[in-house]
Design a protein around this motif. Structure first.
Motif, PDB file in Angstrom:
ATOM      1  N   ASP A   1       0.812  -1.229   0.000  1.00  0.00           N
ATOM      2  CA  ASP A   1       0.000   0.000   0.000  1.00  0.00           C
ATOM      3  C   ASP A   1       0.839   1.271   0.000  1.00  0.00           C
ATOM      4  OD1 ASP A   1       0.990  -0.032   2.571  1.00  0.00           O
ATOM      5  OD2 ASP A   1      -0.919   0.416   3.546  1.00  0.00           O
ATOM      6  N   TRP A   2       2.138   1.158  -0.251  1.00  0.00           N
ATOM      7  CA  TRP A   2       2.963   2.363  -0.281  1.00  0.00           C
ATOM      8  C   TRP A   2       2.994   2.938  -1.689  1.00  0.00           C
ATOM      9  CZ3 TRP A   2       7.208   4.374   3.149  1.00  0.00           C
ATOM     10  CH2 TRP A   2       6.811   4.297   4.485  1.00  0.00           C
ATOM     11  N   ARG A   3       1.849   3.402  -2.082  1.00  0.00           N
ATOM     12  CA  ARG A   3       1.713   4.048  -3.387  1.00  0.00           C
ATOM     13  C   ARG A   3       0.471   4.935  -3.337  1.00  0.00           C
ATOM     14  NH1 ARG A   3      -0.158  -1.257  -4.432  1.00  0.00           N
ATOM     15  NH2 ARG A   3       1.869  -1.935  -5.236  1.00  0.00           N
TER      16      ARG A   3
ATOM     17  N   LYS B   1      -3.555   8.168   1.526  1.00  0.00           N
ATOM     18  CA  LYS B   1      -3.355   6.978   2.348  1.00  0.00           C
ATOM     19  C   LYS B   1      -4.621   6.140   2.363  1.00  0.00           C
ATOM     20  CE  LYS B   1      -1.747   5.674   6.973  1.00  0.00           C
ATOM     21  NZ  LYS B   1      -1.258   6.209   8.277  1.00  0.00           N
ATOM     22  N   PRO B   2      -4.528   4.836   2.063  1.00  0.00           N
ATOM     23  CA  PRO B   2      -5.728   3.998   2.085  1.00  0.00           C
ATOM     24  C   PRO B   2      -6.360   3.954   3.476  1.00  0.00           C
ATOM     25  CG  PRO B   2      -3.913   2.881   0.969  1.00  0.00           C
ATOM     26  CD  PRO B   2      -3.338   4.096   1.613  1.00  0.00           C
ATOM     27  N   GLU B   3      -7.640   3.707   3.502  1.00  0.00           N
ATOM     28  CA  GLU B   3      -8.346   3.568   4.764  1.00  0.00           C
ATOM     29  C   GLU B   3      -7.820   2.348   5.537  1.00  0.00           C
ATOM     30  OE1 GLU B   3     -10.887   5.576   6.213  1.00  0.00           O
ATOM     31  OE2 GLU B   3      -9.800   6.833   4.775  1.00  0.00           O
TER      32      GLU B   3
ATOM     33  N   ILE C   1      15.774   9.282  14.450  1.00  0.00           N
ATOM     34  CA  ILE C   1      15.778  10.630  15.037  1.00  0.00           C
ATOM     35  C   ILE C   1      15.620  11.651  13.917  1.00  0.00           C
ATOM     36  CG2 ILE C   1      17.248  12.356  16.151  1.00  0.00           C
ATOM     37  CD1 ILE C   1      18.388  10.114  17.893  1.00  0.00           C
ATOM     38  N   GLY C   2      14.651  12.525  14.065  1.00  0.00           N
ATOM     39  CA  GLY C   2      14.368  13.533  13.049  1.00  0.00           C
ATOM     40  C   GLY C   2      13.340  13.116  12.028  1.00  0.00           C
ATOM     41  N   GLY C   3      12.864  11.860  12.102  1.00  0.00           N
ATOM     42  CA  GLY C   3      11.916  11.360  11.114  1.00  0.00           C
ATOM     43  C   GLY C   3      12.616  10.953   9.835  1.00  0.00           C
ATOM     44  N   PHE C   4      12.130   9.920   9.163  1.00  0.00           N
ATOM     45  CA  PHE C   4      12.761   9.459   7.923  1.00  0.00           C
ATOM     46  C   PHE C   4      12.467  10.420   6.772  1.00  0.00           C
ATOM     47  CE2 PHE C   4      12.864   6.980   3.976  1.00  0.00           C
ATOM     48  CZ  PHE C   4      14.174   6.524   4.035  1.00  0.00           C
ATOM     49  N   PHE C   5      11.173  10.669   6.506  1.00  0.00           N
ATOM     50  CA  PHE C   5      10.772  11.587   5.437  1.00  0.00           C
ATOM     51  C   PHE C   5      10.665  12.999   6.011  1.00  0.00           C
ATOM     52  CE2 PHE C   5       8.769   7.533   4.034  1.00  0.00           C
ATOM     53  CZ  PHE C   5       9.481   7.379   2.848  1.00  0.00           C
ATOM     54  N   VAL C   6      11.492  13.912   5.502  1.00  0.00           N
ATOM     55  CA  VAL C   6      11.529  15.276   6.038  1.00  0.00           C
ATOM     56  C   VAL C   6      10.709  16.230   5.178  1.00  0.00           C
ATOM     57  CG1 VAL C   6      13.057  17.207   6.609  1.00  0.00           C
ATOM     58  CG2 VAL C   6      13.756  14.854   7.115  1.00  0.00           C
ATOM     59  N   SER C   7      10.732  16.035   3.874  1.00  0.00           N
ATOM     60  CA  SER C   7       9.994  16.914   2.961  1.00  0.00           C
ATOM     61  C   SER C   7       8.677  16.262   2.554  1.00  0.00           C
ATOM     62  CB  SER C   7      10.841  17.204   1.726  1.00  0.00           C
ATOM     63  OG  SER C   7      11.085  16.019   0.987  1.00  0.00           O
ATOM     64  N   LYS C   8       7.924  16.968   1.726  1.00  0.00           N
ATOM     65  CA  LYS C   8       6.646  16.443   1.230  1.00  0.00           C
ATOM     66  C   LYS C   8       6.736  16.289  -0.279  1.00  0.00           C
ATOM     67  CE  LYS C   8       1.658  17.401   1.254  1.00  0.00           C
ATOM     68  NZ  LYS C   8       1.305  16.120   1.890  1.00  0.00           N
TER      69      LYS C   8
ATOM     70  N   GLU D   1       4.469  15.072  -3.820  1.00  0.00           N
ATOM     71  CA  GLU D   1       3.154  14.762  -4.371  1.00  0.00           C
ATOM     72  C   GLU D   1       3.095  13.294  -4.775  1.00  0.00           C
ATOM     73  OE1 GLU D   1       2.175  17.348  -7.546  1.00  0.00           O
ATOM     74  OE2 GLU D   1       2.250  19.181  -6.328  1.00  0.00           O
ATOM     75  N   HIS D   2       1.890  12.758  -4.761  1.00  0.00           N
ATOM     76  CA  HIS D   2       1.618  11.396  -5.235  1.00  0.00           C
ATOM     77  C   HIS D   2       2.277  10.328  -4.365  1.00  0.00           C
ATOM     78  CE1 HIS D   2       0.108  13.626  -8.593  1.00  0.00           C
ATOM     79  NE2 HIS D   2       1.308  14.018  -8.973  1.00  0.00           N
ATOM     80  N   ALA D   3       2.629  10.665  -3.108  1.00  0.00           N
ATOM     81  CA  ALA D   3       3.190   9.671  -2.183  1.00  0.00           C
ATOM     82  C   ALA D   3       2.704  10.030  -0.781  1.00  0.00           C
ATOM     83  CB  ALA D   3       4.712   9.672  -2.256  1.00  0.00           C
ATOM     84  N   TRP D   4       1.633   9.374  -0.325  1.00  0.00           N
ATOM     85  CA  TRP D   4       0.991   9.756   0.935  1.00  0.00           C
ATOM     86  C   TRP D   4       1.934   9.662   2.121  1.00  0.00           C
ATOM     87  CZ3 TRP D   4       1.088   6.109   4.727  1.00  0.00           C
ATOM     88  CH2 TRP D   4       1.151   4.772   4.358  1.00  0.00           C
ATOM     89  N   PHE D   5       2.899   8.754   2.043  1.00  0.00           N
ATOM     90  CA  PHE D   5       3.800   8.514   3.166  1.00  0.00           C
ATOM     91  C   PHE D   5       4.950   9.520   3.218  1.00  0.00           C
ATOM     92  CE2 PHE D   5       4.419   5.809  -0.510  1.00  0.00           C
ATOM     93  CZ  PHE D   5       5.691   6.179  -0.921  1.00  0.00           C
TER      94      PHE D   5
END
Length: 810
Positions: free
Chosen positions: A400-402, A406-408, A505-512, A514-518
């Motif tokens: 579901d990483w697409r 984010k899916p319900e 530490i600091g979170g894996f994904f720092v930026s945002k 598009e087209h990737a809910w995670f």
């Protein structure tokens, strides 16, 4: 119930709907098995290693309505009409109750297995979580009939429940909540529940499960099983429950001393020269560091998952390791369970028939496949001198990483559980990481006794602690809300009995993106954003007091100097807390010994130590770090928003509840407070609210650059107000000689009324390189005396310990 038969270790009940066995494992543990089959299952458990229980005294009594089983500590009453179970302690206090109507259900279900034909289409895609290979349009056939099971409860209204693993929602007390138990990135299942009433439940099941305490009822449900099989564990304190869990599922090996230092990682270092240069920079700047991490794609070309280094980027692995070791650093390397593009490891697995149906992921349930996986890891990496494993993606069938949205939650179950069931027997989809970890541990232990196993893995399961694993919480996002949720997630993981948990530490994904809910961080400018620097600093302060201290992520660098230079508040405070971690190594390493020898837990939800203070039951953002420290991370911005926008008018404090029954010292000032109250604690950027329980002994080492640099002298801080005791542990640091008794354990105790400090004669056989004497610089902490991270220049007494009993007056 129709009849019952007493056997040596319990009672077998024949009912109108199947049979049950109540097994008395010891005075505090009862096992319950319920089946609709003619015989109880004889399969070996994957999680429980202790099934050969020593005989224990217990009594059986029958009345008109009940069968009653009693041990020295537990009393179980079984309703003869409905088979409802009710558990009491020896004083008759109610612990746990099933509904009067029964509460145990087995429902037959068809179990299918996937048939992979020669013409099955295999498709691959590259995602943020690596290469995923899927078999399309495979058929299924009926394999067997198994059972859903459901176990219902009537929980007390004031009872709090914890455990189940580490998830992403930040739930702390599970009362009035539900949870879906399946493995996924950011979801780690441990089917263990712990109650403030003084008991725990361990469910011997490996399939998809659900927990409910909501409008649908109060129950645990499991998808595919031969029978219902669970253990009731009486504490009553949480340490006692954890001890029972580890008695059943296995004890925890010691990690090397260096594993408790700072671990620097990012996505990713790309070559031999870069790894060495980063460590050199830490040494030149005199910033403590013990481990550098090599993330994915260290392999040659596109041989995804190949367990050997690219010869162009890593031309001399042995020389690289010699240089890193000369710098007193260790290397952790990422390895994956899936492979692609016909690299040598994949071809060998394929030739042996050791791949699952996607022809990419190796079959960790096959012992010979595990041995081959280790052989490949040893020949390609371990033989070159690498020190630790990073077993990534050990829940290998996410689906579901697409997509942008984010899916319900229910969609995610269907996607992820369905994908896992395609390749793994539905009865065992949650156990992949457990078996994968076993292969690494067994392989390295069979290869050498001189290097302790360290395995950082993204998934876990009950029993995995016996394989020297650290579980981290997955690819989380850089948000303040995530930081706060992670505290509760880690506490619930550790309360299950698996002690070593960490995060990025600091979170894996720092930026945002598009087209990737995670990929949903709040800081597109990364470490250049003052808002992210503040978040990262608060996360680093929190990470200082995790069992394993590790920074990692993508989008932006993570080295300390990326957040400013010497003389700036972010840089200086990061270095300050790094030094604090290293000064606490004697304390932390001694607690690690307690984990391995006494079933201890370092990261402790407040009910571990304050179960009788109901105000602690819903506090999911404070915790004890060992017996002394009350840790209170700052989880809201006070200085900057994203985009370096300054915040105005924010009070630089956070509320802290000081648990009742003791007094507390402010670590930074020495000021003393009474427990049972909520205070506003100073929380400026340079600090984090940190309190020490009266009646604590905290050993602090010298300022060092790596954990093996030096141990002496020890600054021994005594926090008066109650008697105290601490066992200070030393050994060689990185081999298994401790299992042969080669260590030194010194018991230090404080008599508060007499103001006497006592050092015992050490236990253990000693070890190679052990000093003949140790120097203790003793401080009785008071306001502005024995405070903060700096070494105290004027101490109350200097004690030279030469291995003999010693008592000092103060």
């Amino acid at each position: 119930m129709q009849t019952f038969v007493k056997v040596a270790d319990g009672v077998i009940l024949q009912t109108t709907k199947g049979q049950m066995k109540v097994q008395v494992c010891n005075t505090r543990i009862i096992r319950v098995v319920y089946t609709l089959n003619d015989d109880f299952s004889s399969k070996e458990s994957l999680m429980v290693v202790q099934r050969d229980f020593a005989p224990v005294l217990w009594n059986l009594e029958e009345t008109d309505q009940f069968i009653e089983i009693a041990t020295e500590e537990l009393h179980l009453k079984i309703n003869k009409e409905t088979c409802a179970f009710t558990y009491f302690d020896r004083q008759g206090k109610l612990l746990m109750k099933e509904p009067d109507g029964g509460g145990k259900h087995l429902i037959p279900t068809e179990v299918s297995k996937t048939v992979f034909a020669q013409d099955t289409v295999i498709k691959s895609e590259t995602s943020a979580d690596g290469v995923k290979v899927r078999a399309e349009d495979a058929g299924t056939v009926l394999d067997r009939i198994a059972y859903h099971w459901k176990l219902e409860f009537e929980w007390d209204k004031n009872e709090a429940l914890y455990g189940l693993g580490s998830y992403e929602e930040g739930i702390f007390n599970y009362r009035n909540h539900h949870q879906y138990l399946y493995q996924q990135n950011m979801r780690v299942v441990v089917p263990c529940l712990v109650s403030t009433k003084g008991y725990g439940l361990l469910f011997d099941s490996y399939s998809f499960m659900t927990f409910h305490d909501d409008v649908y009822g109060s129950y645990i449900w499991s998808d595919v099983n031969d029978e219902l099989d669970y253990y009731f564990i009486y504490g009553p304190e949480f340490d006692g429950i954890v001890s029972g869990y580890r008695y059943l599922t296995g004890q925890v090996p010691m990690f090397p001393r260096w594993a408790f230092g700072y671990i620097q990682s990012k996505e990713r270092y790309t070559n031999q020269a870069e790894l060495i240069s980063i460590v050199q920079e830490y040494r030149e700047r005199k910033i403590p560091l013990d481990v550098i991490v090599l993330d994915w794609m260290s392999w040659e070309g596109n041989y995804w998952g190949q367990k050997s280094l690219d010869p162009e980027r890593f031309p001399d692995p042995e020389q690289m390791m010699e240089e890193l070791h000369r710098l007193n650093a260790r290397l952790m390397v990422s390895i994956w369970p899936n492979m692609q593009n016909d690299g040598p490891d994949l071809l060998e697995m394929k030739e042996k028939g050791f791949l699952l149906g996607n022809q990419s992921t190796y079959d960790a349930f096959n012992e010979e496949a595990r041995k081959l996986y280790w052989k490949q890891a040893h020949e390609g990496l371990f033989s070159k001198g690498i020190d630790a494993w990073w077993c990534d993606c050990t829940e290998p069938f996410e689906n579901d990483w697409r997509g942008e949205v984010k899916p319900e939650p229910e969609q995610r179950i269907w996607l992820n559980v369905g994908e896992a069931k395609k390749y793994i027997d539905p009865q065992y989809i949650n156990a992949y990481s457990l078996l994968h970890s076993q292969g690494i541990y067994d392989g390295q232990r069979a290869t050498t006794e001189s290097k302790r196993v360290v395995n950082l893995t993204r998934s876990g399961y009950a029993g995995q602690q016996r394989y020297a694993t650290i579980t981290w919480s997955g690819d989380i996002t850089a948000k303040w809300d995530t930081l706060k949720k992670q505290i509760a997630d880690g506490l619930n993981f550790c309360v299950t009995g698996i002690p070593y948990w960490t995060l990025d530490i600091g979170g894996f994904f720092v930026s945002k993106r598009e087209h990737a809910w995670f990929w949903d961080g709040d800081f597109d400018a990364g470490c250049e954003d003052l808002g992210y620097r503040e978040l990262y600093l608060r996360w680093f302060q929190y990470g200082t007091f995790l069992p394993i201290f590790r920074s990692h992520g993508t989008d932006t660098p993570r080295e300390v100097w990326r957040f400013g230079e010497r003389g700036t508040v972010f840089y200086d405070t990061l270095v300050k807390f790094d030094y604090l971690r290293y000064r606490l190594i004697p304390y932390i390493y001694s607690l690690a010994w307690q984990v391995s020898s006494r079933a201890y837990t370092i990261m402790r939800a407040l009910p571990f130590d304050f179960r009788h203070d109901e105000k602690t039951y819903d506090i999911g953002d404070q915790y004890m770090f060992g017996p002394a420290f009350l840790v209170n991370p700052v989880t809201e911005p006070m200085y900057y928003q994203s985009g370096s926008r300054r915040l105005e008018g924010v009070e630089k404090v956070r509320e802290v509840y000081l648990p009742a029954g003791t007094s507390w010292y402010d670590f930074w000032t020495g000021e003393q407070y009474q427990g049972g109250q909520t205070i506003k604690a100073s929380a400026g950027l340079e600090t984090m609210p940190l309190y020490v329980k009266a009646g604590s002994i905290v050993p602090m080492g010298p300022k060092i650059q790596y954990t093996s640099e030096k141990e002496d002298p020890i600054e021994l801080r005594i926090y008066p107000g109650a008697d105290a005791r601490f066992e200070l542990y030393f050994d060689e640091g990185d081999n298994y000689n401790y299992e042969k008794g080669q260590y030194q354990l010194i018991t230090i105790s404080w008599d508060d009324r007499k103001r006497k400090l006592h050092f015992s004669k050490p236990t253990g056989k000693g070890y190679t390189g052990m000093p003949e004497e140790r120097t203790f610089r003793v401080l009785i902490v008071a306001q502005n005396h024995g405070i903060g991270i700096e070494e105290t220049p004027r101490v109350d007494k200097v004690v030279v310990y030469k291995g003999q009993t010693l008592t000092c007056d103060f």
